[in-house]
Design a protein around this motif. Sequence first.
Motif, PDB file in Angstrom:
ATOM      1  N   UNK B  53      17.474  30.531  62.985  1.00 28.39           N
ATOM      2  CA  UNK B  53      18.924  30.933  62.548  1.00 28.39           C
ATOM      3  C   UNK B  53      19.104  30.858  61.017  1.00 28.39           C
ATOM      4  N   UNK B  54      20.062  31.197  60.671  1.00 25.74           N
ATOM      5  CA  UNK B  54      20.357  31.300  59.148  1.00 25.74           C
ATOM      6  C   UNK B  54      20.829  29.812  58.712  1.00 25.74           C
ATOM      7  N   UNK B  55      21.551  29.324  59.662  1.00 20.95           N
ATOM      8  CA  UNK B  55      21.961  27.935  59.474  1.00 20.95           C
ATOM      9  C   UNK B  55      22.195  27.235  60.884  1.00 20.95           C
ATOM     10  N   UNK B  56      22.012  25.808  60.827  1.00 23.46           N
ATOM     11  CA  UNK B  56      22.255  25.195  61.879  1.00 23.46           C
ATOM     12  C   UNK B  56      20.877  25.048  62.823  1.00 23.46           C
ATOM     13  N   UNK B  57      20.913  24.136  63.874  1.00 26.43           N
ATOM     14  CA  UNK B  57      19.605  24.131  64.600  1.00 26.43           C
ATOM     15  C   UNK B  57      19.936  23.868  66.214  1.00 26.43           C
ATOM     16  N   UNK B  58      18.816  23.808  66.946  1.00 28.44           N
ATOM     17  CA  UNK B  58      18.604  23.735  68.227  1.00 28.44           C
ATOM     18  C   UNK B  58      18.015  22.481  68.253  1.00 28.44           C
ATOM     19  N   UNK B  59      18.667  21.443  69.195  1.00 32.57           N
ATOM     20  CA  UNK B  59      17.754  20.186  69.509  1.00 32.57           C
ATOM     21  C   UNK B  59      17.521  20.016  70.896  1.00 32.57           C
ATOM     22  N   UNK B  60      16.102  19.598  71.120  1.00 38.54           N
ATOM     23  CA  UNK B  60      15.774  19.295  72.551  1.00 38.54           C
ATOM     24  C   UNK B  60      15.398  17.857  72.598  1.00 38.54           C
ATOM     25  N   UNK B  61      15.911  16.970  73.238  1.00 39.79           N
ATOM     26  CA  UNK B  61      15.687  15.607  73.385  1.00 39.79           C
ATOM     27  C   UNK B  61      15.894  14.870  71.941  1.00 39.79           C
ATOM     28  N   UNK B  62      16.715  15.487  71.062  1.00 42.57           N
ATOM     29  CA  UNK B  62      16.786  14.967  69.886  1.00 42.57           C
ATOM     30  C   UNK B  62      16.049  15.642  68.541  1.00 42.57           C
ATOM     31  N   UNK B  63      15.159  16.293  69.111  1.00 39.07           N
ATOM     32  CA  UNK B  63      14.133  16.922  68.196  1.00 39.07           C
ATOM     33  C   UNK B  63      14.548  18.444  68.033  1.00 39.07           C
ATOM     34  N   UNK B  64      14.049  18.870  66.604  1.00 39.76           N
ATOM     35  CA  UNK B  64      14.681  20.278  66.381  1.00 39.76           C
ATOM     36  C   UNK B  64      13.628  21.302  67.112  1.00 39.76           C
ATOM     37  N   UNK B  65      14.163  22.398  67.492  1.00 34.69           N
ATOM     38  CA  UNK B  65      13.241  23.381  68.144  1.00 34.69           C
ATOM     39  C   UNK B  65      12.988  24.259  67.171  1.00 34.69           C
ATOM     40  N   UNK B  66      11.730  24.189  66.550  1.00 39.48           N
ATOM     41  CA  UNK B  66      11.510  25.113  65.300  1.00 39.48           C
ATOM     42  C   UNK B  66      10.614  26.482  65.668  1.00 39.48           C
ATOM     43  N   UNK B  67       9.897  26.768  66.951  1.00 40.95           N
ATOM     44  CA  UNK B  67       9.151  27.666  67.347  1.00 40.95           C
ATOM     45  C   UNK B  67       9.077  27.799  68.871  1.00 40.95           C
ATOM     46  N   UNK B  68       8.940  28.788  69.461  1.00 38.75           N
ATOM     47  CA  UNK B  68       8.890  28.852  70.788  1.00 38.75           C
ATOM     48  C   UNK B  68       7.783  28.068  71.358  1.00 38.75           C
TER      49      UNK B  68
END
Lengths: 540, 251
Positions: B53-68
């Motif tokens: 993303x350009x901005x924002x984040x995806x969190x799984x169990x509170x941790x950011x998902x940075x790669x597949x």
Amino acid sequence: MNEALIIVLAVLATTGRVLALITLSIVSGWILAYGAIKNRVFENLFIAFVEIFESVPVITFFPLVLIIFVANIGGSLGVELAADFLVFTAVVWNIWIGEYQAFKTIPKEMIEIAENYNYGLLDRLSSMYIPFSIPRIAANLFPSVADGFFYISVSEVFTVGLTSYSTFGVGSLLLQFLDNKNYVNIALTMTILGIIIILIVLAMRVFTNRAVAKYTVDTDMPIMRRGRPRLKQSATMSAVMSINPLVKLAKYNRQRQSRVDPEDLFSSIARKSRAGIIVGLVGILLLGYLSFEAYVIISSVSSSQWSYLFSQTPSLLYGLLLDYLRVLTITVASLVFAITVGYLLATRRKVESVGIPAIQAISSYPVPVYFPFVFIALYPITTSILGPHTEEAFVLVLGFLSTFYYVFYGFWMGMKAMPVEYNEIMRNMDMSFFKKLRYVILPSSFPYLITGISSTMNSAWGGLEIAEFWPGISSGQTLQVHQGLMKSIDVATKSGNIMLAAWASFLFAIVVAIYSIVFTKKMMDLAKKKYVAEEGIYST
Amino acid sequence: MEVVGLDFSYDNGYKVFQDINLTIEPGKFVSIVGPSGVGKSTLLRLIGAFLSPEKGKVLLHGKPVLRPTPLISMVHQSIVTFPWMTAKENVLLSLKTRTFDRDKMEDAASSALDMVGLQGFEDLYPKEMSGGMRQRVAIARSLAGEPNILLMDEPFAHLDELTAEGLRQDIYNILFNGDATLENVIMVSHNLTEVVELSDVVYILNNNPATIVGRIDITMPRPRIHRDPEFDRYLDVLYGYLTKKKGVLNE
């Protein structure tokens, strides 16, 4: 005349020769391919002929070329035709087979439309078959241009016994400068040739992009129109006109109105089948003539000459075995290069945007033109490291440089053609590089790799032919291997023993054809049967 | 899982999303609907970190998902199998990234195929299977990797209506049967009927650049009957959001 002008003219003459022969290949390929799909007998002959000759390296034709053109025709015309024929045989086969495959795989629905409106031969070719073959031609242009330029040094100057034959072009001019140790002109010639090759590569890239965008079915690539810069092209009048559906509809209606006379229907169908028969017959006559020429040559050899040739056969076959080991080494090195660099380029867009044009330009630049300078520069240091194996190493390097790009392009194209979903799944599963290679990338690119490996192996023979016996590569020095079939052919040709050269070529052609049938064809069949990545994507 | 303040633009500068926020409670089947071309599949790829993303984040169990990651597994719209592998080998692919012994992997692959109803078809190649069977193989492959989140991009789009209906009826039970490790399914679809049939929560994506314009919690009991008037009411609400019929929404 001004030397710079002569150099420019020589570069243009060679370039013109290569491009004209590629054009001839394309045009003749359309006619032959159409004949093949319309006439079963001719199709079988055509496929067998092309498959064998595509598998047999161009250099095999060399003694035959010398006999037919230089001995029979003679003069500057004979030498020019010999050079043209050699370059033609270097560029033609993959273009012909690509066009045939395109004609053969044209969607049934398109053919039905043509039948529906009773298209004649020219309409069918111009509106369906030829456009449909454009992407295949584009795909085959890079290797054809590279091969064409590669053989200029062999084709423009050759020696038979005491006689040296040459025709005007950059290959013969460079040799002349080399003999006179005129290094300034050599550098100038190489630079001008480099500029021309870069221009051709750039033009081919534009053509390929247009071919993919315009002539392939269901591509995401935007269609570019001719003659305008990319950014502004969508605003041009021609672009607007050409995408206007009303213009298309009007053209369609005009064409349709001229085709609806029912009285012409049956006579037109008869004309079409007659055209197919005529094209087929012309092809059969051509093949018949070539067979007759071969018979004339074989029957002219006396029994004592035959026994001499048989006595030389074991040594020639041993040389062939050594050459196969060299080809294998070159192929493995090319494969390693292709997989590592190809993977790097296919997965990194920025590196790819620089790397691919660079490799295209380098691979199109004829190796024999610059290799003597590589040899002169690196010989002392290489000798100190490799000792008696130095010349063998240089031969392998020349072979590699002259042919690595086939397998490289094969792998790279295989990776680019891999469904995007496969890439997502590999990323999703967090696969390591080797697992990606083993389970997905290599199987997915297998058909492309086999084609690339096969072409690399075939093309490696051309590199060996030049490198295994190269008198005067640097002043007073001859690059040569201890033994090899290509060296035997070279030495026999240069000493005027055309009969032995032809016999060695004949043995070589038989072995290569058998290899092609038992290995390449089986691998291709396996690839077509099992490793078709497109079949892994199911969508209605 | 949480999606927080996501912005995204294409390479050509076209802004696709602005400030996308999703809260996905465990155990929910979540659908994302929106008009054609609004960016539904792109949003799914951002959630799976296939795109950044350009901005924002995806969190799984509170941790950011940075790669597949195999924890968030994708099932594609174009049904993806590997033609050189049998059904079982296709499923084994998602297990080979882990250090199992061979027998354990074989068992896991077989039970994943059992789960999707393909027992007895383990040795068939994809080209010997129907579209529905291939999609089951793709789902089994994803499930065998024991993901927490399953992303499904129009998973029934390329199936005929009868096959799609059969698979839809099975899918909820397959995914949330207790054997699977799934916490959520996030499905993108333009088929509102299948969305109402399957989902617990529906997020509606609309506008340009796209934002979340609504969230609907579907509380109907399962199995859901198409002829049920409540089913129709949910369809009307979704249709209203997508066509911006304010009257329907207010109602």
